[in-house]
Scaffold this active site. Structure first.
Site, mmCIF file in Angstrom:
data_model
loop_
_atom_site.group_PDB
_atom_site.id
_atom_site.type_symbol
_atom_site.label_atom_id
_atom_site.label_comp_id
_atom_site.label_asym_id
_atom_site.label_seq_id
_atom_site.Cartn_x
_atom_site.Cartn_y
_atom_site.Cartn_z
ATOM 1 N N GLU A 7 0.808 -1.228 0.000
ATOM 2 C CA GLU A 7 0.000 0.000 0.000
ATOM 3 C C GLU A 7 0.836 1.271 0.000
ATOM 4 O O GLU A 7 0.471 2.268 -0.587
ATOM 5 C CB GLU A 7 -0.939 -0.009 1.211
ATOM 6 N N TYR A 311 -2.948 -3.169 12.757
ATOM 7 C CA TYR A 311 -3.695 -2.265 11.889
ATOM 8 C C TYR A 311 -4.701 -1.443 12.697
ATOM 9 O O TYR A 311 -5.533 -2.007 13.414
ATOM 10 C CB TYR A 311 -4.414 -3.096 10.824
#
Ligand SMILES: [Zn+2]
Ligand SMILES: [Zn+2]
Length: 931
Positions: A7, A311
């Site tokens: 990402e 996360y």
């Protein structure tokens, strides 16, 4: 080759390091994009989305009559790259790949980003195998497991993200355009509307209305103070709030000693350990430490990318069975939290706490690696510590309180006192963020009699509901299903940056209210959470493959068309409502000259306060350029001038409060007015009475007008106007000097530019000309460090020389050539030999002579004689015939004024040698050759 796409760049780097293990990772930079290679693998990071959705071409003109705002609803949607370099690199690498792994974050947004990468790869390599690695933390164990067991890209999840992207674009763009056009607002003042943003703003506006409409109710509270063994404590009347003053007063009068203990209740209270962090509870807890929602998320994301925490975007509040809690404790052991970890291991509760929401995508936020304050830095450490301590708290036993409740009777009136004492701190030992306030009461027996030391009847008022803090708003948004864990904090950030809300707790601005009022009246769908919640539900259905993306988008289009039916029918009404409500936003107060409204005006990079009576009334107040911040009015008002105070706001900077614009206008211009030799305090006062505040005001009016205004004769007024013009020139030069000082002298604490500038003025240095003649020592005395002083002098000399050359009449084109040849001063042009100047600049010698003549006249020096091109050409041939004298030597001889046989013959070898550096003996040789 195995291509891995992550990402962000930082996650690419970490994932490469983890997968490479012992092996060395080769870092390559390709067009500003990093790739990390080892074995046969190459890892490259995206920048989140590298493509964006937009309308097909033809819709950019807001005022187009064929493409009205409504047509955006059905406009075609295209994807276009926003990060071209990354897109190009991915496609270049993808052509060579035989396996591609998408390793973006594991949530809707990450899946969509992954799908975008998938499409980029497919476009150039249709046959390549593409799989997906899913992980919730960038730790060695998680990453290795994810790559050992790759799965497929979840197209349903990505489609849900795509649906939201399209719907958001369509609603946001169409409504923003409609509303802005209706209210005639453009540029930075457009009225943005958004699918999540508008209902959120509506909540803040509604809360403000509730507060404004709130009517406080009076009530009375009765309490007494008593004492046992030297400890005083308070007991309250059991009636609680008296709404009737007379009843309260009567109860007070009936309260008489003795105070008898009628009941003793002892008990225990369990104080539950907190539940694991999901995004919302994390943001709320970080807010208590002073972090805004956006900041908390930014830092958390950074910690995640660097492998310190899991996360941070998760709705889950239950640790999954697969998560090794023991492993995490072991990771933290031995570090900063060693003592706390050991304590938790010894006293661990049987099962960790759990919250209400359980989902399978990500675990609750938890630490994944040990860290230190030194490595992380203060801010990141605070957030990391919070996550660690929260994790420890969820494994710790509950805290226990001993509670005591005494009931008293005082001649028929009952009172009660409640106490609490922490008997087992439990989780509070490792999680010190919420305060545990103890109230310790002395031990009492039933029937015991106590004295009444004091009896108090207090008048109080009911309070309006509180405004939303950022973290509270995020909680409410979650309850209403507005936005997602990833977007809620961003939505609030947008409301602030668009100046719809301000302050913390959040208050709506005039514009924010105007927009919500208009929408409430004509398109309530947009401000109510239902619509947005419906879409979130539809997205869930897409994820579960129970509805298609296109189907959901079509339904949303129909809904938006219905909204537009209503909006378009009332367009002018809506526009007028908004304009009427927001006119006030720019209004500062009455013009001191004519009494009409003064308004803040913006045009390009400049802003000022002007009179709405313009052009009949020309009164205006200048403001610093928008680079210093955009001017807005505040709630404060100047008592003297009845004008609202002005604040300059700039993204990412502390707001600058200017105070009353007129007070600041007056005081900042007094010094300049005193630059006029005839200025006296009396004259100043007369000018102020006529609202003439600046030197340029005086310079700008006719002597007749000025004479009339201050009561002098026209001749004297004419003198004042001329003085003002001179003062303006001085100011112009000062500002030029100030700019240069600001550019060259680095700012440092205790050495402000303003202070340096004041010192320079005291030394008589008020413009660049004066500066160019100054000494380094003087500048140092003014507070400028030596290196900067030298640089400043050099620059000032360069600028004034250039200016002198220009003033002398050297045309710009030639000036440029002289400067490029290193001839930058008038003296240089006047004293350097013409052949030299011509050779260095390539300018015709006749023209050079013309320039030299201009400059010498300017300096009051005699002009040297003309040297024609033919003379130089002939001389050049003569000199080059001399053996050993080449082109380079010739150029050097020019500098000494030698350009032909004759000038060489007459030259003084010693002088020529010292100027050119050619040995004297050689010059003698040249001369003797001529003879
Ligand atoms: Zn006016
Ligand atoms: Zn004022």
């Amino acid at each position: 080759m195995h291509l891995i796409i992550t990402e962000k760049n930082i996650s690419a780097k970490r994932i490469a390091q983890i997968l490479a293990g012992e092996e060395k990772v080769k870092t390559t930079k390709d067009g500003n994009v990093f790739t990390y290679s080892f074995d046969d693998r190459t890892v490259v990071g995206l920048k989140g989305h590298v493509v964006e959705v937009d309308f097909e071409p033809g819709y950019t003109n807001w005022r187009s009559t064929t493409h009205t705002p409504r047509t955006l609803i059905d406009a075609g949607i295209v994807k276009k790259p926003t990060e071209k370099k990354i897109v190009n690199l991915i496609q270049k690498l993808a052509k060579k790949a035989d396996l591609v792994t998408i390793a973006t974050d594991f949530d809707t947004e990450g899946e969509l980003i992954g799908k975008e990468a998938y499409e980029l790869v497919r476009a150039v390599n249709p046959g390549v195998r593409i799989n997906r690695a899913r992980f919730s933390a960038i730790t060695p164990a998680e990453i290795r497991a994810a790559f050992e067991n790759p799965v497929e890209l979840d197209f349903d999840l990505a489609a849900a993200g795509e649906a939201r992207q399209t719907v958001d674009l369509m609603w946001g763009a169409a409504l923003t355009r409609f509303l802005s056009l209706a209210a005639r607002r453009g540029g930075r003042d457009i009225l943005s509307v958004g699918r999540v943003q508008s209902p959120t703003l509506a909540m803040i506006v509604d809360r403000e209305r509730e507060i404004e409409n709130f009517v406080p109710q009076k009530y009375w509270q009765l309490s007494l103070t008593t004492e046992k063994d030297g400890t005083t404590f308070e007991a309250r009347h059991t009636a609680g709030r008296f709404t009737d003053y007379n009843a309260a007063l009567a109860a007070k009068e009936r309260t008489k000693e003795p105070l008898v203990v009628t009941e003793v209740k002892e008990g225990q209270k369990i104080d539950r350990a907190p539940t694991p962090f999901d995004t919302t509870t994390f943001i709320v807890s970080a807010a208590r430490l002073g972090f805004s929602a956006a900041n908390a998320m930014r830092i958390a994301e950074d910690l995640y990318m660097n492998g310190y925490i899991s996360y941070p975007r998760t709705d889950n509040t239950v640790y999954p069975g697969s998560l090794s809690l023991n492993g995490i404790l072991e990771t933290l052991k031995g570090g900063v939290f060693d003592k706390d970890v050991v304590w938790v291991q010894r006293n661990r509760r049987s099962t960790p706490t759990r919250g209400k929401k359980e989902s399978t995508d990500h675990p609750p936020i938890h630490p994944t690696a040990a860290a230190t304050r030194e490595v992380l830095g203060e801010e990141r450490w605070k957030v990391y510590e919070l996550v660690v301590r929260r994790f420890l708290a969820t494994l710790s036993p509950d805290a226990k309180w001993a509670t005591t409740q005494y009931t008293f009777d005082a001649s028929g009136e009952t009172y009660r006192a409640t106490g609490g004492r922490l008997i087992d701190a439990g989780w509070r030992r490792v999680y010190p963020y919420s305060e545990a306030k103890e109230t310790i009461l002395p031990g009492l027996r039933q029937g015991e009699k106590l004295p009444i030391k004091d009896l108090k009847l207090e008048e109080k008022e009911t309070q309006p509901p509180a405004r939303y803090s950022q973290s509270r708003l995020i909680q409410v948004m979650e309850e209403l299903g507005l936005g997602t864990k990833s977007t809620r904090h961003e939505v609030i950030g947008k409301l602030i940056s668009r100046r719809y809300v301000e302050g913390n707790p959040l208050r709506p601005t005039l514009v924010g209210r105007a927009v919500i009022d208009a929408l409430d009246n004509h398109a309530a769908t947009i401000t109510e959470p239902e619509m947005t919640r419906t879409l979130e539900e539809h997205m869930q259905l897409i994820k579960q493959n129970r509805r298609s993306r296109d189907d959901v988008i079509t339904e949303s289009r129909q809904m938006l068309h219905r909204v537009f039916d209503n909006l378009e029918a009332h367009e002018s009404e809506i526009g007028e409502e908004i304009m009427e409500q927001t006119a006030e936003e720019h209004t500062v107060g009455p013009c001191p000259v004519c009494g009409q409204d003064l308004r803040i005006r913006h045009s390009g990079g400049s802003q000022f306060i002007g009179c709405s009576g313009y052009p009949e009334c020309r009164f205006n107040i200048s403001l610093p350029g928008t680079a210093w911040g955009r001017a807005i009015r505040t709630d404060k008002t100047c008592e003297k001038h009845n004008l609202a105070h002005i604040r300059l706001i700039k993204k990412g900077a502390r707001p600058w409060d200017m105070g009353c614009p007129l007070c600041s206008h007056i005081s900042s211009n007094i010094e300049a007015l005193h630059l006029m030799p005839s200025m006296t305090d009396d004259l100043l006062q007369r000018l102020h009475e006529k609202h003439i505040y600046t030197v340029s005001d005086i310079a700008g009016i006719s002597p007749e007008e000025l004479a009339e205004a201050v009561g002098t004769d026209i001749e004297e007024a004419g003198g004042l106007v001329r003085e003002a013009e001179d003062a303006l020139e001085i100011l112009r030069r000062r500002s030029e000097l100030r700019k240069l000082v600001r550019k060259i002298v680095p700012p440092r604490k205790g050495r402000s530019h303003a202070k340096i500038f004041r010192n320079l003025l005291e030394e008589g240095i008020g413009d660049l000309q004066a500066l160019s003649l100054a000494e380094v020592a003087t500048l140092k005395k003014a507070g400028i460090p030596e290196t900067a002083a030298n640089e400043l002098l050099e620059e000032a000399r360069r600028i004034s020389s250039e200016r002198a050359l220009r003033e002398a009449g050297v045309p710009a084109v030639s000036l440029k050539k002289y400067l490029e040849a290193g001839i930058s001063s008038p003296e240089g042009l006047c004293y350097l030999p013409i052949p030299y100047l011509a050779a260095k600049t390539g300018i015709n010698p006749e023209t050079v002579h013309k320039h030299v003549d201009l400059v010498c006249r300017y300096l009051g020096r005699p002009t040297p004689p003309k040297v024609s091109r033919q003379v130089i050409e002939r001389g050049r041939k003569e000199l080059l015939e001399i053996p050993g004298l080449g082109e380079a030597t010739l150029q050097r001889l020019y500098l000494a004024g030698v350009y032909d046989a004759e000038t060489l013959r007459e030259a003084d070898p010693e002088e020529v040698s010292s100027i050119t550096g050619i040995p004297k003996a050689r010059i003698h040789d040249y001369i003797s050759h001529l003879k």
